[in-house]
Each structure stands twice: as C-alpha cells, then as structure tokens.
Motif scaffolding. Structure first.
Motif, PDB file in Angstrom:
ATOM      1  N   GLU A 111     -86.172  94.515  74.809  1.00 28.76           N
ATOM      2  CA  GLU A 111     -85.898  93.137  75.191  1.00 28.76           C
ATOM      3  C   GLU A 111     -84.409  92.840  74.960  1.00 28.76           C
ATOM      4  OE1 GLU A 111     -88.495  90.339  73.323  1.00 28.76           O
ATOM      5  OE2 GLU A 111     -87.286  88.651  74.045  1.00 28.76           O
ATOM      6  N   GLY A 112     -83.781  92.227  75.945  1.00 25.09           N
ATOM      7  CA  GLY A 112     -82.351  91.936  75.829  1.00 25.09           C
ATOM      8  C   GLY A 112     -81.473  93.031  76.374  1.00 25.09           C
ATOM      9  N   GLY A 113     -82.083  94.148  76.755  1.00 19.36           N
ATOM     10  CA  GLY A 113     -81.296  95.225  77.346  1.00 19.36           C
ATOM     11  C   GLY A 113     -80.612  96.071  76.292  1.00 19.36           C
ATOM     12  N   PRO A 114     -79.798  97.021  76.733  1.00 21.32           N
ATOM     13  CA  PRO A 114     -79.210  97.974  75.796  1.00 21.32           C
ATOM     14  C   PRO A 114     -78.192  97.306  74.879  1.00 21.32           C
ATOM     15  CG  PRO A 114     -78.196  98.194  77.956  1.00 21.32           C
ATOM     16  CD  PRO A 114     -79.324  97.216  78.115  1.00 21.32           C
ATOM     17  N   SER A 115     -78.009  97.911  73.727  1.00 22.71           N
ATOM     18  CA  SER A 115     -76.965  97.442  72.821  1.00 22.71           C
ATOM     19  C   SER A 115     -76.103  98.628  72.409  1.00 22.71           C
ATOM     20  CB  SER A 115     -77.590  96.795  71.586  1.00 22.71           C
ATOM     21  OG  SER A 115     -76.563  96.225  70.791  1.00 22.71           O
ATOM     22  N   PHE A 116     -74.821  98.387  72.410  1.00 20.04           N
ATOM     23  CA  PHE A 116     -73.864  99.428  72.026  1.00 20.04           C
ATOM     24  C   PHE A 116     -73.023  98.918  70.867  1.00 20.04           C
ATOM     25  CE2 PHE A 116     -74.867 100.011  76.450  1.00 20.04           C
ATOM     26  CZ  PHE A 116     -74.993 101.379  76.591  1.00 20.04           C
ATOM     27  N   GLU A 117     -72.575  99.850  70.046  1.00 24.36           N
ATOM     28  CA  GLU A 117     -71.627  99.482  69.003  1.00 24.36           C
ATOM     29  C   GLU A 117     -70.393 100.364  69.171  1.00 24.36           C
ATOM     30  OE1 GLU A 117     -73.549  99.557  65.193  1.00 24.36           O
ATOM     31  OE2 GLU A 117     -75.110  98.143  65.861  1.00 24.36           O
ATOM     32  N   ILE A 118     -69.243  99.751  69.015  1.00 29.67           N
ATOM     33  CA  ILE A 118     -67.995 100.506  69.054  1.00 29.67           C
ATOM     34  C   ILE A 118     -67.308 100.338  67.714  1.00 29.67           C
ATOM     35  CG2 ILE A 118     -65.783 100.864  70.203  1.00 29.67           C
ATOM     36  CD1 ILE A 118     -66.908  99.398  72.634  1.00 29.67           C
ATOM     37  N   LEU A 119     -67.053 101.477  67.066  1.00 32.43           N
ATOM     38  CA  LEU A 119     -66.275 101.439  65.836  1.00 32.43           C
ATOM     39  C   LEU A 119     -64.821 101.606  66.230  1.00 32.43           C
ATOM     40  CD1 LEU A 119     -69.069 103.324  64.466  1.00 32.43           C
ATOM     41  CD2 LEU A 119     -67.902 101.800  62.856  1.00 32.43           C
ATOM     42  N   VAL A 120     -64.034 100.582  65.941  1.00 31.61           N
ATOM     43  CA  VAL A 120     -62.649 100.575  66.401  1.00 31.61           C
ATOM     44  C   VAL A 120     -61.742 100.302  65.216  1.00 31.61           C
ATOM     45  CG1 VAL A 120     -62.778  98.121  67.030  1.00 31.61           C
ATOM     46  CG2 VAL A 120     -61.054  99.575  68.111  1.00 31.61           C
ATOM     47  N   ARG A 121     -60.599 100.936  65.209  1.00 38.44           N
ATOM     48  CA  ARG A 121     -59.690 100.741  64.078  1.00 38.44           C
ATOM     49  C   ARG A 121     -59.156  99.303  64.067  1.00 38.44           C
ATOM     50  NH1 ARG A 121     -54.530 104.505  65.551  1.00 38.44           N
ATOM     51  NH2 ARG A 121     -56.066 106.147  65.369  1.00 38.44           N
ATOM     52  N   TRP A 122     -58.811  98.875  62.874  1.00 40.43           N
ATOM     53  CA  TRP A 122     -58.365  97.501  62.656  1.00 40.43           C
ATOM     54  C   TRP A 122     -57.368  97.061  63.735  1.00 40.43           C
ATOM     55  CZ3 TRP A 122     -58.816  94.100  58.203  1.00 40.43           C
ATOM     56  CH2 TRP A 122     -58.047  92.955  58.346  1.00 40.43           C
ATOM     57  N   SER A 123     -56.328  97.846  63.929  1.00 40.47           N
ATOM     58  CA  SER A 123     -55.210  97.366  64.746  1.00 40.47           C
ATOM     59  C   SER A 123     -55.507  97.430  66.240  1.00 40.47           C
ATOM     60  CB  SER A 123     -53.950  98.171  64.421  1.00 40.47           C
ATOM     61  OG  SER A 123     -54.148  99.530  64.736  1.00 40.47           O
ATOM     62  N   HIS A 124     -56.630  98.035  66.641  1.00 36.70           N
ATOM     63  CA  HIS A 124     -57.000  98.033  68.053  1.00 36.70           C
ATOM     64  C   HIS A 124     -58.114  97.025  68.348  1.00 36.70           C
ATOM     65  CE1 HIS A 124     -55.444 102.383  68.997  1.00 36.70           C
ATOM     66  NE2 HIS A 124     -54.494 101.473  68.999  1.00 36.70           N
ATOM     67  N   ALA A 125     -58.627  96.387  67.313  1.00 36.99           N
ATOM     68  CA  ALA A 125     -59.839  95.584  67.482  1.00 36.99           C
ATOM     69  C   ALA A 125     -59.609  94.388  68.401  1.00 36.99           C
ATOM     70  CB  ALA A 125     -60.354  95.123  66.116  1.00 36.99           C
ATOM     71  N   ASP A 126     -58.508  93.684  68.208  1.00 36.16           N
ATOM     72  CA  ASP A 126     -58.279  92.484  69.020  1.00 36.16           C
ATOM     73  C   ASP A 126     -58.065  92.864  70.479  1.00 36.16           C
ATOM     74  OD1 ASP A 126     -57.909  89.548  68.994  1.00 36.16           O
ATOM     75  OD2 ASP A 126     -55.944  90.076  69.810  1.00 36.16           O
ATOM     76  N   TYR A 127     -57.288  93.910  70.689  1.00 33.47           N
ATOM     77  CA  TYR A 127     -57.069  94.412  72.057  1.00 33.47           C
ATOM     78  C   TYR A 127     -58.407  94.724  72.721  1.00 33.47           C
ATOM     79  CZ  TYR A 127     -56.088  98.049  75.567  1.00 33.47           C
ATOM     80  OH  TYR A 127     -56.067  98.811  76.708  1.00 33.47           O
ATOM     81  N   LEU A 128     -59.263  95.460  72.023  1.00 25.87           N
ATOM     82  CA  LEU A 128     -60.515  95.899  72.632  1.00 25.87           C
ATOM     83  C   LEU A 128     -61.458  94.717  72.879  1.00 25.87           C
ATOM     84  CD1 LEU A 128     -62.286  98.076  73.734  1.00 25.87           C
ATOM     85  CD2 LEU A 128     -62.979  98.677  71.414  1.00 25.87           C
TER      86      LEU A 128
END
Lengths: 123, 1012, 211
Positions: free
Chosen positions: C168-185
């Motif tokens: 229900e709700g469709g797929p869920s993904f998690e991305i582990l991203v470094r601190w300094s790229h988080a806002d960009y991503l």
C-alpha cells in the motif's frame, strides 16, 4: 558512455567508474638497486596500445574496488573484466592489422565506414 | 483567408480548428495539424529565407527534418527566441511568431545578395585562399577579417538573455528501442511488444505512421484496412502492453557506444502559451540504454543537381506528396515533374487524382515502363523521356523551366524549350536514412540499384528494417519490420511467436528503375552553370569539381574545403549527390570516394536540453559544513574549494575584504581566532599493519608514534613529487586518524585503496572515510585555552599537560569530542572534532564563550595568511606537481633510513637530486608596503633584460602581514636555499621590477629580524 | 559540565526542510535523520556471528540488504557493510560489535553523522529517481532490498528499496547521502518530480563570492 560489468556490483554506467591506468604493472620491490632508467620505466612509461589493452578501473561510487578490464582500444569493445591478481583471460578480438591501421569494424573511422568487396562476398 | 493551395477533402489536419500565426509580421492562416511549411504553402508562400553564403532565395524543399534551408527564427524575445527552426517540422499554434533569417532589410530585398552578384569570385576555398594562403594575409589578418566575414554569414540569431525555459534529462533502460514509427517501426514495435519486453517506440513527427501518412488513402489497404485505420489498430495494440512507451515529437539524435541512444522530446513547442503545462519541461532528453535497437528511420529523397535548381518552387517529389496527403496542400498550381526514377511519377498521378495540373514529366531516362506511360497518358500527362531541365526562371518563385532533350551520351541536344510551371517536383532517387546506423559504427554497403548506401555490417546490437534498409515495397517493409521486432525481442531473451502478416494491396508506384545522374547537363560552360548540391551552404557541383582538380581527394577534406554537408542539415539530401559528383570528377566509383562521417546529433539539439535540469542553482552540489548557515548569517564572503563553499572572510558592515582579513589574522595572534576546519579530509585507518602502511605512504617514520600523539606527514607520488600533506593521529596501536587536504580528500583515499588492494594486499589494513562524520572548530591564539576550557570538559587544556601534537577525548555538553593539539598558524591551537550534527551548536557555544576574550572567527584567506607567516606550505599553492620535499627544504620530513615508501626511489633520480633545482624560500620586498603578485616571475637583475628573460623562479604566495607590519612572500627560486640574504627582483608586467631579499620562510622566526 | 553552556542541539543536514508530497499520494519525500549508521569492514564470514548476535540480521548477498524491524544491513562491497539502527543507538552498537569482534581483522566505524537518509516513496518514486540515476530502476532491474552505490546527478549516495511496489502506498526507497550533498539531492528530487505536482525546493544559495 560504456556499461562496465563490475565484478562485484554488476553492470553499471561508466559515470560510476574512474579510470586507473594500465594494468599488470607491479610496483618493484628492490627499488634501491634499480637504475634511474629502470625506475623511470615503472613510473613513467606506459604502452598506449591500439588494440587489446589490459587496464584498471575503480568503481568509485559503488564497491570502491579496483579491477582489471580487457578493452579493445581500437573499437572500445570490452572483452572481459577480472579481479586484481588474476591473469587476463584469452579472448578473440577484432584487432587492427597494423599498429597504425584500423580494426575491420567498430572504430567508425574513414577506412572502415564501407564494407570491403571481400566482406560483401562473404555476407 | 482563402488558403488557395488547400485541397478540399485531403489531409490529416483538423479543419474544424483554424490556427493562425505570423510570418514576418503577416498573419498566416492554417489548421491544427499544420506545420509552418504546410500553412505557408497553403497560402501560396514558398520562399522562406536566404542562403548562408550568397543570400540566394531559399524555399521549402523537403517536408520533414531533411529540408536543407527553410529555416526561421521563432519569437523575438531576447531570452526565448529560437533560431534555425525548420519550417517543415515546427507545428503551428496560436501566438507563434516566425521570421525569415539571414536577410536584411527584408526577405525579398536583401542587401547581402551582393554576394550573389560576385558569386564567380567566391569559389571553393575562397576565404582560405584569400586570407590565409598568401603572404600578404597571414594569420593575424585572418583574425582581423574573421569577425566581419562571420557577421556577413551566419544563420539565425542566438538568444542574448538567459533561457527562461526549463529542460530535463531522464534515464531509461529498455529491451527493444524502435526508432521510427512508419510501417516498419510500427510492425517491429507491435511484434516486440507481444513478448512482454520493455519497448520504447520513438517517432519524430506528431503522429505515428510515417510514410503511410504521405500515401494516397484511397490507393492502398493493409489487411483490408485503409492505412489510417491500420495505424490506429497498431497504436491500440501497443497501448495494450504496459511495458511499451510511445514517444512522439521525439528525435533519436545520437547513437553512442553500447546501445546508448539520445532522444530529444519536444514536449511543449507545439502548444500555444496558455496550453503549456508549467510543470513540464520545454524539452526532455531521454538517455536510453537499450538491449536491442530496431532502426526504422525510412529513406530520404535526394534531388537532382541541375542548372538553376535552387530557386524557391523546386521541391522534392516525395515532399509534394506528403504536403498533399498529410496536410491537404498542393504546393503548386502547375507542377512539372523532373526525375530519373519511377517514384516521382506517383506525384504526378496523385496531383491529377487531387484535381491538380501537371505540366509534364521530364524524365532523364530513355527506357520508361510501358504501364506507367499508359497511366500517364490516361491521366493526360505529357511525358518527355530522355529530357533534362537545363535552366529555370523566376526570382522569388519559379515561373518556368527550360528543357532540352539529351543525346545518347547524355549531352544536351538541340534547343531549349520553355515549360511554364510554378513548382518543379524533383527526384534523384532515395537514400536509406543510415545516419544512426553509421553513428553506431556499422559498415555501409553500396547498393547499385538504389545508387546509394545502405546498412551492411552491424557493429552494435541493432538491425535496420524498411526503407532505411533499402527495402521500398510496403509488403516487404512490413515483413522486415515484424521480423526485426521479433528478433530483437528474442535477442533480449524474450520468447515470442510470429503471427500472420497482413496483406498489402496498393496501386502506388513501388518500382524505382533508377538511372543515376549525378549532375544534369546544362549545355553551358561550367562557370556559367549554377547547379547547387548543398542548398544550405551554397555548394555547387563546380565547387566540388574545382576542389577535386586542386587535389582534394579525401571526401573529408573536400567537405571542409567546400563546406559541403556542413551546417544544421549536415547534408541530409545533398551528401550522396556530392559523393557522386566527386566520384565522376575523379573517375572512380562512389564507394571508392566513401562517405563523410555521420555525426551526432542527427539534427540540432538545444544546448539547454543537453544541460537538462542541472543548471542554475541545480548545477552542482554546493557543499557546506554544518556551520554553513552560520557563515551565511554572518554575511561571510565565500570561496569555492573543490565543490565546497568555505567562508573566506567575515567583513563587518562597511569593512573591506582586505581589512577584514587583516583584522581576523591579527586577532588570531593577539587574542583568539576560530576557523571552520570541517572540510579537511579524514580517514579512519585500522588494522595490525596500519603502522607499516603509514610508513610506506608517508615520507617520514611512523613505527614509533605512540597512541595519543600526532605527526605531520608528506605524501608523494611515485615520481617523488609532493601530492598531499596532513596530520595523522595514533588512536591505538592498530588505529589511526589521518587528515588530508580539503581538495585531496577523495584522491588520497583512492590512492591509498589502490595500494592496499593492488600492491600490498598482504597488509591487514582497513580504510573508511569519516570526513563528514566530524564538524571541526579550530580555536587558536593566546586566549584559546581559556575559551575552549569553558566549553570542553574532561581535558586539562594547559599546554604543559596537553602538549603540541597530541590529542585527547573529552566532552562538550555531554557530547563526546576529540581535541587535537595541532596548529596551522603557529599559535597554541585546539582543533575540536564533534559529531557533525552537533557542529553548529558547538560553534555557537564557542562564539559565545569567546566573546569576552575577543574570539574572532576567521576565514580561509586569513588562514592562508597566518600559515604563510609561519612558513607552512599549502599543497597546490607552493607545490604544482613538480616539487619534491627537498625543493620545499623539508628534508626533515623525509626519513632517509626507513624502508621503501611511495616515491622514495624518485628522490635519488639524477633530475630530482641535482643541486640547482628551484627551492622554496621567503621573500621580503625592500619596500615593505609592496605586496608582490602571486605567480610573478623572479629575475636576477634590477632592469628587465630583453627577451628571452632568464627567470629564477616565481612567487607562490604573497600577503600583507598585519602581525609583522609588512609584506611577506614565499617563492620557488633556483638554488634558493643557498641564496639566503641575496637580492632578487620580482618582474612586473609593464612596470619596473621590485627588489626583494631572500630569507628563510618562517617569518615568525628570525627572518624578519635579520632583514631589519 | 560547564554551567554556561546551553543544552546541546542536534541538527540534521536538512533541518531547514520539511517533508514534501505530491498530490494524490503520488510521491512523498522526507529526511529521516539520526539513524545509527556503522560501517563494518571485514569478510562476511568474520562479521556474521557478531552481526547476528547483536542485530539478529544475516549478512546480505552482494547488492542486497537484510532487515528486521530495528536494523538494516546494506552490502556495499565484498568486505564492506553499512549497518543502520535505531536513533541514538550508535555508541551502544559500536560497543557491542567491538566486544564481539575483539581481536579480529575488522573495522567498525561510526558514520551516523556522515550521512542522512532521504525517504522517497509512492507510485512515482521510480520515475523521479530516473531523472537523476543511470541505474535500471524498472521493477525488473531494481527490487525490494536491493542496494546500489551510485550517483544521483552530481551527488553520491546509496540507494535501497525498503518497501515493495505492491505494498500500500507503492514502493519506498531510501538514499543514504553525505551531509554536504543532502540539500542538493533533496532539491533535485523535488525538481525531478515537478511533473507530478511536487512543490519544488530551491537549493540553499546566496553565498557572496566576489570581493
């Protein structure tokens, strides 16, 4: 953009990898006893092969492992990937007849844009 | 608005929806489904622009993206205007503004046409010969003339303001990519789709069907259905498969390595402003990685090359049919057919069937098919076999053609007679559209029947089907398409059974019986014959022949010399004719001449689309530390360091950058300063062989460094040149914390992994980056201890108890911190590492605690200044990849007695060991107020001698030091270490050299005192 | 403890952002900060007993992850794994694993603050990721529990699918991203999902560069 079949992660886009130079160049151990010329051979000299070339790649965004790759630099065909420490597998490649020549197909260069008579006869 | 060339009852346009737009300010009426070209033609307009070189009138020649020269400028807004838009591909919509290009002051009265009058003086290679070839006009002069020449030439005008539209690129993987949705492509996609494979079908136009849309709907059935109904049925079948994606208004522009294909989708260009969804990009690039590709890109008709063949009103015969059946427009009131093959006869029959007038069929061939001749006779069409058009008349649109019959040798025989006509429908044959096949690096093969190239040997995982493969009969085209679709799906590991093919019934002319004629004789001398090959670049047959006579044998050289096949159309309709003319001129066959390279992109792609969404603020990550928002709030000046944005200085209101740096650097030595040092690279190193590993990667000794202690290390490349430096702390016997330069963090880790994985796999060492795990505040200066003490618990910060080059664990507010007593300024310094999520909190606590003590945050510029005062190097500033530790006079950092380390052997190479290398020294200008320029050259004389000037070295860093009250500089100077106290001069461009004294580079030591 | 200090405040890299959604539950994007994150270097057979004992998880196969209600273990390379655990659990996990693996050739590194976790879920999650990633993100190419370290535009990250497409709700993904790229991503993902009605986040900018 190539697709490179990382030995650990599987096929991935080239943008995930970093080129890491010619493969199978072992760092000498008895460096003190080497002549300048011998040492320079290790540090500076690379073969720049046109044809089948063993090179190293680094899967920078993935497993961060170095591995070897056999690539035909005349056509950009990737023949094999294999791990560090392994010997290159035997492969059949479409190689240039001479160092200055062209592989019979695959480079897109002038000499091989159009089928030869022999190729036409064979097809 | 009457649209006098519109044919009642014909065409796939929506006659219920009138659409009008403007062309050169005039309102033009058309219907939904029209292109600019079809709407102009419906209104009797055929001239669209002027040519590149001679400014000759240019009209509509093709009906699709093959048209060479009918281009317009869309819109006039300096930001969004779109140049060089093909009128044959751009759909009309309300509000569309099109303007003719390359003419001034107007389309019909153009000043540049003077070039045309002087055409005889602009032969092949004119510019090269005139401006580069002679001694009188050398390169400098070419530079002088070039801007004027370029201004006189040129096509549309590029926008001058930033593009207001948004673009997007997306990635897709598929099993079968089918390019082209004509009969072959539709058959291929439908058959591949049945397998369950992921299929993407790409169509350049706005509707599926391809050549079927340019076919008389009454003359053909497929499986008993009219072509339009068959297309609808195929489309419906595709829609049943969830894994099929159909993209219209999408061009496959590039076929790259390993079945990587670039598609450009024109998402909103065809819509009026109010119907454009703001959430959608204007255009979208699809980066498709396909397991298998089916090329179904059709064929491109080529014209005949005859005298005066470039006037508006001379159109490809197939394009005339397309405008008739697709758009319901008959482009001429009295149409003359000129051909060397059967296919153009269909145009004559279709025009008659639509009630139009055919002025006759002028056919170069002697042998004509009897059935076709009978059909022409029945339709009342005059046929002129073995006849050529030798000239045309009409300035802005032809009004007549001159024809002559030909003798057995193909030469003009007898007198010219005049045939009145307002359109010449011309066909020189059909070229399989092999552009993408050739881009895929497949090999072409010469097809004598087509007198053209078609796909020969494939190189990548693709197959061609239909007209692009040289197959012209519809029944075979469908069979080939179906087979290609099945084979592609199977090659992508899917299972699918073949199904019965629909039967085709047609009365359309499907034979070709082509007799190649590369240049139609005019009966005139060569210099008086204006037989154009490339209509965009104004290349005539005579230019190609002249180039051959001048020795240009290579087809690629001839292209560059004459500009044949250059420009936005890349010679789509002209190249094969050009190769034929070159072959005749050299007395060889066309395949012996070869082809030029089919390059990406197949048709022009907006640069913005290639940039996609990665523009403006989305261009690159702006890497900031956990304290970044604080720096922003302080209105710091930033500088990029790699992708990082670091605070460079914190000017107070009204304070200059220079004054801020001086204040910050002064405070760091007199009270306290604080730097955000988070960006330094940090690597956690662990394993029983960690010491051995460090001993091999750094130049100095690491075996005895005790836990709790830190050491500075230099890292070299195998060439012996300094590549990085930093402080590494021993956490435990088998555990170290390494720091690297900010810019070197990624490359150092790669290098260390490289040695561990490939050279020393026997070492038990693990490496993990922890750069962003820690936020780092570096507090230095006389008050540093007091300030840090009010924030950090659990550590006796007294320098006696916590000496230089050691570290200790403590807490701040209960959060674990690690404090390093290392210094990049020479002052007593504490580098406090805290988990990054607490970085901002710690920073603000330190600022608050430091306030009574005069704590001043300082940026990277003051950091550079402070370290220079102390004589610390910056890798990349003092070094440039050619500098050894000896050159830096840092031999103390190289352990001579320990075993091998990276680059060690190179330090004794004859070149690195010689004693006359440049070495790092300090420089004190005699005038202490003068700060030399970084990078300035150093010479040995007070006056600059005549060139070549012997140079001793260069300035690497230079600052005004607030703590010494004078300028200081570091420099690489030949034999610098042996020249202490000597005077050298710093050269200045256009100014007198400045004298300076060579000193030791620790300016806080006794260097300054000595000089005083 | 120094009495003058204010209570420590923990800020995630995306503390300045709130979760965003596209209409009709097509897509949700949020940050899940402060999960415990620990890098484990070592051969899987060496790590397996300790990991099993401390977390209850089995070692994942190549390019896969294993998970239970409290922990997830991501394969990153043949000798590198990323363990995710409950918020504020990193020191406890470190201690337990260190004790279990004492004397072995392994490395246990706390990277809790190095990365943050972006959670992207909903029926349009795959298409949104395709605007930034060259991976084959079709359900046939990337499935539940699969893991890949790759680039998203210019950012580096580790992608893992944590909820099935059929759920229900469709797929869920998690991305582990470094601190300094988080806002960009974060911003790139909202940007790539504009067509689904996602409100677009603009990257933090405004740094003055010129002097």
């Amino acid at each position: 953009m190539f697709v490179i079949d990382c030995p650990n992660c599987g096929p991935r886009d080239q943008s995930e990898f970093t080129y890491a130079g010619e493969a199978h160049i072992a760092r000498p151990t008895e460096t003190e006893n080497m002549t300048d010329a011998e040492w320079a051979e290790f540090v500076f000299m690379r073969t720049n092969t046109k044809g089948l070339f063993a090179e190293r790649w680094w899967h920078a965004t993935g497993c961060r492992k170095f591995f070897n790759m056999l690539r035909n630099t005349a056509t950009d065909e990737i023949h094999a990937v294999y791990r560090i420490g392994e010997t290159p597998p035997k492969v059949t490649a479409n190689l240039p007849a001479t160092p200055a020549g062209e592989a019979s197909i695959g480079s897109g260069n002038d000499a091989v844009k159009i089928m030869t008579r022999d190729e036409e006869a064979a097809s | 608005m009457s649209q006098p060339y519109r044919v009642p009852g014909r065409g796939l346009i929506n006659r219920d929806r009138s659409v009008s737009f403007t062309f050169d300010g005039r309102e033009i009426a058309g219907y939904e489904g029209d292109t600019i070209a079809s709407a102009l033609l419906a209104n009797g307009e055929i001239m669209v622009g002027r040519s590149f070189k001679y400014h000759r009138p240019r009209g509509i020649v093709g009906a699709g993206s093959d048209d060479p020269a009918a281009m317009v400028q869309i819109g006039s807004d300096p930001a969004s205007t779109d140049p060089n838009v093909m009128v044959t591909t751009r759909e009309i919509h309300a509000g569309l503004e099109a303007r003719s290009q390359n003419c001034w002051p107007s389309l019909k009265y153009d000043v540049g046409v003077l070039n045309d009058v002087f055409m005889r003086f602009f032969p092949a290679g004119f510019y090269y010969k005139t401006f580069m070839g002679s001694d009188r006009f050398r390169w400098l002069n070419w530079m002088t003339f070039e801007p004027f020449i370029r201004r006189a030439a040129g096509l549309g005008k590029a926008p001058t303001r930033p593009d207001p539209d948004s673009y997007e690129s997306v990635n897709r993987h598929c099993d079968v990519l089918v390019i082209g949705a004509g009969p072959a492509g539709l058959a291929a996609a439908a058959n591949a789709a049945r397998s369950g494979a992921r299929v993407i079908l790409v169509e350049e136009g706005d509707r599926l069907g391809g050549s079927l849309n340019a076919t008389d709907p009454d003359g053909t059935t497929i499986g008993g259905k009219a072509p339009a109904d068959w297309i609808v049925a195929q489309t419906a079948k595709l829609a049943e498969h969830p894994e099929v994606t159909v993209l219209t208004r999408t061009t496959a522009f590039g076929y790259y390595a390993m079945n990587f294909v670039g598609l450009i989708e024109r998402v909103k260009d065809h819509l009026p402003e109010h119907r454009r969804d703001r959430r959608q990009p204007r255009q979208r690039v699809w980066r498709v990685r396909a397991k298998q590709v089916v090329l179904a890109t059709g064929a491109i008709e080529r014209p005949l090359v005859f005298n005066e063949n470039d006037r508006p009103g001379i159109m490809l015969a197939g394009a005339v049919r397309t405008f008739l059946h697709r758009h319901g427009v008959l482009a001429g009131k009295r149409v003359l057919i000129f051909t060397n093959n059967d296919s153009a006869w269909q145009t004559a029959f279709d025009i008659r069937a639509a009630g139009g007038e055919v002025a006759g069929i002028v056919d170069l061939r002697r042998e004509l098919s009897e059935t076709m001749a009978l059909r022409a006779l029945k339709a009342g069409i005059a046929v002129h076999p073995r006849t050529a058009i030798v000239g045309t008349h009409g300035r802005h649109r032809i009004d007549s053609a001159f024809v002559s019959s030909l003798d057995d040798d193909g030469n003009v025989r007898g007198s010219r007679s005049r045939i009145e006509c307002d359109l010449i429908a011309v066909s020189g044959g059909w070229n399989p559209n092999v552009a993408l096949f050739a881009q895929s690096r497949g090999k072409l093969k010469w097809d004598a029947e087509l007198a053209s190239f078609r796909p020969g040997l494939s190189w990548q995982q693709e197959r061609s089907a239909g007209a692009c493969n040289g197959t012209m009969e519809l029944q075979e085209v469908l069979a080939e398409g179906s087979k290609a679709g099945l084979e592609a799906a199977r090659a992508a590991d899917f299972t699918v059974r073949a199904v019965k093919q629909p039967e085709v019934e047609t009365d359309a002319v499907q034979s070709l019986n082509l007799v190649p004629v590369w240049q139609v004789p005019s009966g005139l001398p060569r210099e008086k014959t204006k037989a154009f090959v490339d209509l965009q670049d104004d290349v005539k047959a005579s230019d190609l022949q002249l180039a051959t006579e001048e020795g240009y044998d290579s087809v690629e050289h001839t292209k560059r010399y004459t500009t044949q096949g250059m420009g936005t159309d890349q010679g789509k309709i002209s190249n094969v004719n050009a190769f034929g003319i070159m072959a005749e001129a050299r007395g060889i066959t066309v395949p012996e001449v070869g082809t030029t390279t089919f390059r990406q992109p197949y048709r022009p792609v907006t640069i913005g689309a290639l940039g996609g969404q990665h523009v403006g603020p989305h261009f690159m990550p702006r890497r900031g530390t956990p304290m970044h928002a604080w720096h922003l709030e302080q209105k710091a000046i930033f500088e990029p360091v790699g992708d990082w944005l670091r605070a460079r200085a914190y000017p107070k209101p009204g304070e200059s950058f220079h004054d801020a740096v001086q204040r910050e650097a002064k405070a760091a030595r007199t009270t306290a300063g604080m730097l955000d040092a988070t960006t330094l690279g940090k690597i956690d190193i662990r394993g029983k062989d960690a010491r051995t590993f460090l001993n091999r990667v750094y130049t100095n000794a690491w075996l005895k460094l005790a836990p709790g202690r830190c050491r500075y290390g230099l890292m070299l490349g195998e060439d012996g040149m300094v590549s990085d430096d930093g402080v590494t702390a021993c956490i435990a016997d088998d555990h170290f914390h390494m720091t690297t330069t900010t810019g070197g963090a990624a490359s150092v880790l790669q290098k260390l992994e490289d040695y561990l994985q490939t050279e020393w796999p026997d070492l038990d060492v693990w490496l993990t980056t922890v750069t962003e795990q820690w936020a780092v505040a570096a507090v230095c200066g006389p008050k540093a201890e007091e300030i840090v003490a009010s924030v950090v618990d659990g550590i006796d910060l007294d320098p006696e108890e916590f000496p230089f080059m050691t570290w200790q664990d403590g807490t701040a507010g209960g959060i674990p911190v690690r404090v390093f007593r290392v210094s990049f300024t020479g002052e007593t310094s504490y580098e406090i590492n805290i988990p990054a999520t607490y970085g901002r909190w710690l920073w603000e606590e330190l600022i608050a605690a430091g306030k009574p003590h005069g704590l001043t945050p300082y940026g990277t510029e003051a950091m550079h200044l402070l370290r220079a005062e102390k004589g610390f190097i910056i890798v990349g500033q003092e070094t440039d990849g050619t500098v050894t530790p000896g050159d830096l006079r840092m031999d103390w950092a190289v352990a001579k007695k320990k075993g091998d380390f990276i680059g060690k052997r190179s330090l004794s190479r004859s070149d690195t060991a010689r004693d006359d290398r440049k070495q790092l020294v300090g420089l004190l200008t005699i005038d202490g107020d003068h700060v030399p320029m970084e990078g300035a050259q150093i010479i040995g004389t007070a006056e600059e001698p005549a060139p070549p000037v012997p140079m001793l070295g260069h300035v690497t860093s230079a600052y005004f030091s607030p703590n010494l009250g004078r300028s200081i500089a570091m420099a690489m100077v030949r034999r610098g270490g042996q020249r202490m106290g000597e005077t050298v001069w710093i050269a200045r461009l256009g100014d007198k050299p400045v004298p300076a004294k060579i000193v030791h580079y620790d300016f806080l030591g006794d260097a300054v005192g000595e000089s005083a | 403890m120094n009495a003058t200090l204010t209570a420590p405040v923990r800020r995630s890299p995306l503390a300045h952002r709130s979760a965003v959604s596209a209409p009709d539950d097509l897509l949700h994007l949020s940050e899940r900060a402060f999960d415990a994150k620990i890098v484990l270097r070592g051969l899987p057979e060496v790590l397996a007993p300790a990991v099993g004992k401390v977390t209850g998880l089995a070692m994942p196969e190549a390019t896969r992850s294993t998970a239970n209600e409290t922990h997830r273990l991501l394969w990153q390379s043949p000798d590198e794994f990323l363990l995710l655990g409950p918020v504020d659990g990193e020191l406890e996990l470190m201690a337990a694993l260190t004790a279990e693996l004492d004397g072995q050739h392994v490395q246990i590194v706390n990277v809790t603050d190095y990365h943050t976790t972006l959670v992207l879920s909903g029926p349009k999650a795959r298409e949104t990721l395709m605007t930034l990633s060259t991976l084959d993100l079709h359900p046939r190419g990337f499935a539940l529990d699969q893991v890949a370290g790759t680039t998203f535009g210019h950012a580096l990250g580790w992608l893992v699918q944590t909820r099935d497409d059929e759920a229900e709700g469709g797929p869920s993904f998690e991305i582990l991203v470094r601190w300094s790229h988080a806002d960009y991503l974060f911003c790139e993902l909202t940007h790539g999902a504009r067509a689904f009605g996602m409100p677009e986040a603009r990257p933090v900018s405004g740094e003055k560069m010129e002097i």
